[in-house]
Design an enzyme around this catalytic site. Structure first.
Site, PDB file in Angstrom:
ATOM      1  N   GLY A 234     -57.758 -24.657 -31.227  1.00 44.21           N
ATOM      2  CA  GLY A 234     -57.362 -26.174 -30.034  1.00 44.21           C
ATOM      3  C   GLY A 234     -56.558 -26.151 -29.803  1.00 44.21           C
ATOM      4  O   GLY A 234     -55.510 -26.032 -29.980  1.00 44.21           O
ATOM      5  N   SER A 235     -56.425 -25.842 -28.178  1.00 52.21           N
ATOM      6  CA  SER A 235     -54.677 -26.096 -27.431  1.00 52.21           C
ATOM      7  C   SER A 235     -54.386 -26.189 -25.901  1.00 52.21           C
ATOM      8  O   SER A 235     -56.149 -26.988 -25.625  1.00 52.21           O
ATOM      9  CB  SER A 235     -53.858 -24.611 -28.403  1.00 52.21           C
ATOM     10  OG  SER A 235     -55.100 -23.930 -28.325  1.00 52.21           O
ATOM     11  N   ARG A 236     -53.093 -26.028 -25.127  1.00 49.95           N
ATOM     12  CA  ARG A 236     -53.795 -26.712 -24.061  1.00 49.95           C
ATOM     13  C   ARG A 236     -51.748 -25.364 -23.305  1.00 49.95           C
ATOM     14  O   ARG A 236     -51.613 -25.333 -23.968  1.00 49.95           O
ATOM     15  CB  ARG A 236     -53.438 -28.022 -24.066  1.00 49.95           C
ATOM     16  CG  ARG A 236     -52.214 -28.423 -22.585  1.00 49.95           C
ATOM     17  CD  ARG A 236     -52.346 -30.371 -22.354  1.00 49.95           C
ATOM     18  NE  ARG A 236     -52.408 -30.407 -21.401  1.00 49.95           N
ATOM     19  CZ  ARG A 236     -52.618 -30.816 -21.059  1.00 49.95           C
ATOM     20  NH1 ARG A 236     -53.368 -32.050 -21.793  1.00 49.95           N
ATOM     21  NH2 ARG A 236     -52.188 -32.061 -19.679  1.00 49.95           N
TER      22      ARG A 236
END
EC number: 4.1.1.65
Length: 212
Positions: A181-183
């Site tokens: 999970g990240s950006r």
């Protein structure tokens, strides 16, 4: 398509091996009635670390999406890594998206910078400046500057980047990975034309983010 990486990312092999051993041991000693949950966990881990080949658009001025996910920002903002005003496009990755990062353009890397930081929800704007992150600044043959920033999230605690300043990159080339999970933020020249909108689902390499 010739994709020089396994369909299950190497970054996930240790996690998959551990999950498989645990599921097998519990199945052997306790039976399927108990182990089914661990088999589901194994399936989740395998799908998380998938890394499929993607078609790469050939349009000369296209900026490709560096990651799978959903667009959470399309705005004018300051690019602190190249010290300029820029068009910023942000992609949020949830735990079900592919988590490898790929180069948005052809070019040479002029800078790679790592910043320690917090682990806020990557979907919120302040994650761009407060979370752990790694930025690469790419100079295209046409003299355009493109910045791609890997940002850790609430669950992600490990950013992997495999390139260094001075190295060339080709569009769609895999250069990094963020676990769980990240950006990714992309900063483009102000005159660039966005091809995506907030809320849109995008795919690494095959989605065109903008035109330079």
């Amino acid at each position: 398509m010739n994709y020089p990486h396994p369909i299950i990312a190497r970054e996930g092999w240790p996690f998959i091996a551990i999950a498989a051993v645990v599921a097998l041991l519990i199945h052997f000693f306790a039976g399927f009635g108990v182990s089914w949950l661990f088999w589901l966990l194994l399936i989740f881990v395998v799908q998380f670390f998938r890394d499929p080949a993607r078609p790469i658009p050939t349009q000369a001025n296209a900026v490709l999406c560096p990651a799978d996910g959903r667009i959470v920002a399309v705005e004018t903002a300051h690019d602190p890594y190249a010290n300029r005003e820029a068009l910023k496009i942000s992609v949020f990755m949830n735990v079900f998206n592919v988590h490898s990062q790929r180069s948005p353009v052809d070019g040479a890397i002029s800078k790679v910078e790592y910043f320690p930081g917090a682990y806020l929800n990557a979907a919120v704007d302040k994650a761009s400046t407060e979370n752990e992150r790694n930025a690469i600044v790419i100079e295209t043959a046409g003299g355009q500057t493109v910045t791609s920033v890997q940002i850790a999230g609430l669950i992600a605690r490990r950013i992997l980047c495999y390139v260094r300043a001075g190295e060339p990159l080709t569009r769609g080339q895999r250069y990094g990975f963020i676990r769980f999970g990240s950006r990714v933020d992309v900063y483009l020249p102000v005159g660039s034309r966005p091809r995506v909108s907030i809320g849109e689902k995008v795919s690494a390499s095959s989605t065109i983010l903008a035109e330079l």
